[in-house]
Design an enzyme around this catalytic site. Structure first.
Site, PDB file in Angstrom:
ATOM      1  N   GLU A  33      -0.665   8.713  -1.527  1.00 13.72           N
ATOM      2  CA  GLU A  33      -1.146   8.054  -2.748  1.00 13.72           C
ATOM      3  C   GLU A  33      -2.667   7.986  -2.754  1.00 13.72           C
ATOM      4  O   GLU A  33      -3.284   7.682  -1.716  1.00 13.72           O
ATOM      5  CB  GLU A  33      -0.577   6.615  -2.747  1.00 13.72           C
ATOM      6  CG  GLU A  33      -0.973   5.758  -3.891  1.00 13.72           C
ATOM      7  CD  GLU A  33      -0.474   4.316  -3.702  1.00 13.72           C
ATOM      8  OE1 GLU A  33      -0.608   3.769  -2.592  1.00 13.72           O
ATOM      9  OE2 GLU A  33       0.066   3.764  -4.670  1.00 13.72           O
ATOM     10  N   HIS A  35      -6.278   6.766  -2.791  1.00 20.10           N
ATOM     11  CA  HIS A  35      -6.904   5.525  -2.341  1.00 20.10           C
ATOM     12  C   HIS A  35      -8.402   5.584  -2.605  1.00 20.10           C
ATOM     13  O   HIS A  35      -9.221   5.331  -1.717  1.00 20.10           O
ATOM     14  CB  HIS A  35      -6.625   5.285  -0.852  1.00 20.10           C
ATOM     15  CG  HIS A  35      -5.321   4.591  -0.602  1.00 20.10           C
ATOM     16  ND1 HIS A  35      -4.112   5.224  -0.751  1.00 20.10           N
ATOM     17  CD2 HIS A  35      -5.029   3.306  -0.245  1.00 20.10           C
ATOM     18  CE1 HIS A  35      -3.140   4.361  -0.495  1.00 20.10           C
ATOM     19  NE2 HIS A  35      -3.659   3.201  -0.187  1.00 20.10           N
ATOM     20  N   ASP A  44      -1.686   4.432   3.505  1.00 22.08           N
ATOM     21  CA  ASP A  44      -0.633   3.420   3.706  1.00 22.08           C
ATOM     22  C   ASP A  44       0.200   3.715   4.956  1.00 22.08           C
ATOM     23  O   ASP A  44       0.530   2.803   5.727  1.00 22.08           O
ATOM     24  CB  ASP A  44       0.290   3.340   2.485  1.00 22.08           C
ATOM     25  CG  ASP A  44      -0.409   2.724   1.279  1.00 22.08           C
ATOM     26  OD1 ASP A  44      -1.537   2.218   1.422  1.00 22.08           O
ATOM     27  OD2 ASP A  44       0.180   2.765   0.182  1.00 22.08           O
ATOM     28  N   HIS A 119       3.141   0.080   1.947  1.00 21.48           N
ATOM     29  CA  HIS A 119       2.940   0.470   0.531  1.00 21.48           C
ATOM     30  C   HIS A 119       3.644  -0.557  -0.344  1.00 21.48           C
ATOM     31  O   HIS A 119       4.876  -0.722  -0.264  1.00 21.48           O
ATOM     32  CB  HIS A 119       3.507   1.882   0.330  1.00 21.48           C
ATOM     33  CG  HIS A 119       3.497   2.395  -1.069  1.00 21.48           C
ATOM     34  ND1 HIS A 119       2.350   2.532  -1.821  1.00 21.48           N
ATOM     35  CD2 HIS A 119       4.523   2.840  -1.856  1.00 21.48           C
ATOM     36  CE1 HIS A 119       2.665   3.051  -3.009  1.00 21.48           C
ATOM     37  NE2 HIS A 119       3.973   3.232  -3.056  1.00 21.48           N
ATOM     38  N   GLU A 121       4.703  -0.906  -3.306  1.00 26.45           N
ATOM     39  CA  GLU A 121       5.817  -0.573  -4.201  1.00 26.45           C
ATOM     40  C   GLU A 121       7.148  -0.339  -3.473  1.00 26.45           C
ATOM     41  O   GLU A 121       8.194  -0.267  -4.101  1.00 26.45           O
ATOM     42  CB  GLU A 121       5.472   0.686  -5.014  1.00 26.45           C
ATOM     43  CG  GLU A 121       4.392   0.509  -6.071  1.00 26.45           C
ATOM     44  CD  GLU A 121       2.973   0.703  -5.544  1.00 26.45           C
ATOM     45  OE1 GLU A 121       2.723   0.434  -4.338  1.00 26.45           O
ATOM     46  OE2 GLU A 121       2.105   1.113  -6.326  1.00 26.45           O
ATOM     47  N   HIS A 174      -6.065  -2.716  -3.212  1.00 26.90           N
ATOM     48  CA  HIS A 174      -5.664  -1.324  -3.001  1.00 26.90           C
ATOM     49  C   HIS A 174      -6.925  -0.493  -2.816  1.00 26.90           C
ATOM     50  O   HIS A 174      -7.783  -0.471  -3.699  1.00 26.90           O
ATOM     51  CB  HIS A 174      -4.879  -0.811  -4.217  1.00 26.90           C
ATOM     52  CG  HIS A 174      -4.596   0.665  -4.155  1.00 26.90           C
ATOM     53  ND1 HIS A 174      -3.626   1.208  -3.352  1.00 26.90           N
ATOM     54  CD2 HIS A 174      -5.199   1.713  -4.773  1.00 26.90           C
ATOM     55  CE1 HIS A 174      -3.624   2.517  -3.488  1.00 26.90           C
ATOM     56  NE2 HIS A 174      -4.569   2.858  -4.340  1.00 26.90           N
ATOM     57  N   GLU A 179      -7.749  -2.578   3.291  1.00 21.79           N
ATOM     58  CA  GLU A 179      -7.394  -1.224   3.736  1.00 21.79           C
ATOM     59  C   GLU A 179      -8.609  -0.478   4.269  1.00 21.79           C
ATOM     60  O   GLU A 179      -8.516   0.246   5.264  1.00 21.79           O
ATOM     61  CB  GLU A 179      -6.741  -0.450   2.593  1.00 21.79           C
ATOM     62  CG  GLU A 179      -5.328  -0.956   2.294  1.00 21.79           C
ATOM     63  CD  GLU A 179      -4.580  -0.086   1.299  1.00 21.79           C
ATOM     64  OE1 GLU A 179      -3.376   0.135   1.515  1.00 21.79           O
ATOM     65  OE2 GLU A 179      -5.190   0.360   0.298  1.00 21.79           O
TER      66      GLU A 179
END
Ligand code: ZN
Ligand code: MN
Length: 254
Positions: A33, A35, A44, A119, A121, A174, A179
């Site tokens: 994904e 970032h 992630d 992650h 989701e 995010h 992170e």
């Protein structure tokens, strides 16, 4: 050979470890994904694997290879599916992968499996996969499965230190300070600090709409600024995550 990574053991050594020690086995789950411009697509999974490794090292556990594809990125917590590189699976695929993993680890004779989510989701689909896997095994199974989002192990005091101007919440966090700081600690060579922008915090309405609207999401893919990320914050958080996750593993499987 590192005795913590399952995929570096022979089956003989793995079997001996399982039978002798009944170690907890950690299954990191991530996503592929976007970032932002400064972090890699695999952030992630890299982070869930890294915190799993540190925790496993404290409790004598093993870390299985990461499930590296996650559920579809959502605008409000991952930027959405419209970014090039964001490569997601349907919920049914993720559920089936976790269900299969639960069945296979049980077959090895495991009693403790820890699913470490990186992650946002993924959460309920991991839960569903675990539930279906345990249902397949039936009531006599000795396998217990713990599921966690690693960020929930950060204390309020740590969040206050990491976010002196106020914590934006884990959904918006995010490609931002948590992170980025953790990546600076675990994988400094993968962070483009020169590309960290001062992104304004995204402002979403209190509903979702489909097809998603790309103009809800900053072009950078970063939902709140990553400025203020430091390797010191990363080290502090990494230490706390491993310590507190290790304690939780000890409690959960008593
Ligand atoms: Zn992420
Ligand atoms: Mn994510």
């Amino acid at each position: 050979m590192n005795p913590v990574w399952m995929n570096q053991l022979s089956w003989i050594d793995y079997e001996a470890r399982i039978q002798r020690d009944q170690p907890p086995v950690f299954l990191p789950v991530g996503a592929l994904e976007q970032h932002g411009p400064h972090l890699p697509l695999g952030t992630d999974g890299l982070l869930s694997a890294a915190v799993s490794f540190d925790t496993a090292s404290l409790v004598g556990g093993l870390v299985a290879p990461t499930l590296s594809y996650g559920y579809k990125s959502q605008p409000k917590c991952g930027g959405g599916q419209h970014f090039c590189g964001t490569t997601s699976v349907d919920a049914a695929t993720l559920i089936a992968s976790v269900r299969d993993a639960v069945r296979e680890f049980a077959r090895h004779g495991l009693s403790k499996l820890v699913v470490v989510n990186g992650h946002y989701e993924n959460q309920w689909f991991l839960t569903e996969g675990i539930d279906l896997g345990l249902r397949d095994l039936g009531p006599g199974a000795k396998l217990q499965v713990m599921r966690l989002e690693y960020w929930d192990f950060l204390t309020e005091a740590t969040l206050a230190h990491v976010f002196p101007n106020g914590f934006p919440g884990f959904a918006l966090e995010h490609a931002a300070v948590i992170e980025t700081s953790l990546m600076l600690h675990y994988h400094p060579n993968l962070v483009r600090t020169d590309l960290i922008g001062d992104d304004p915090t995204a402002d979403f309405p209190p509903y979702d709409i489909y097809p998603t609207k790309k103009n809800w999401v900053p072009l950078s893919g970063v939902l709140t600024s990553a400025k203020g990320s430091t390797v010191e914050k990363g080290a502090l958080m990494a230490h706390q995550l491993a310590q507190r996750m290790a304690a939780a593993v000890g409690d959960a499987f008593k």
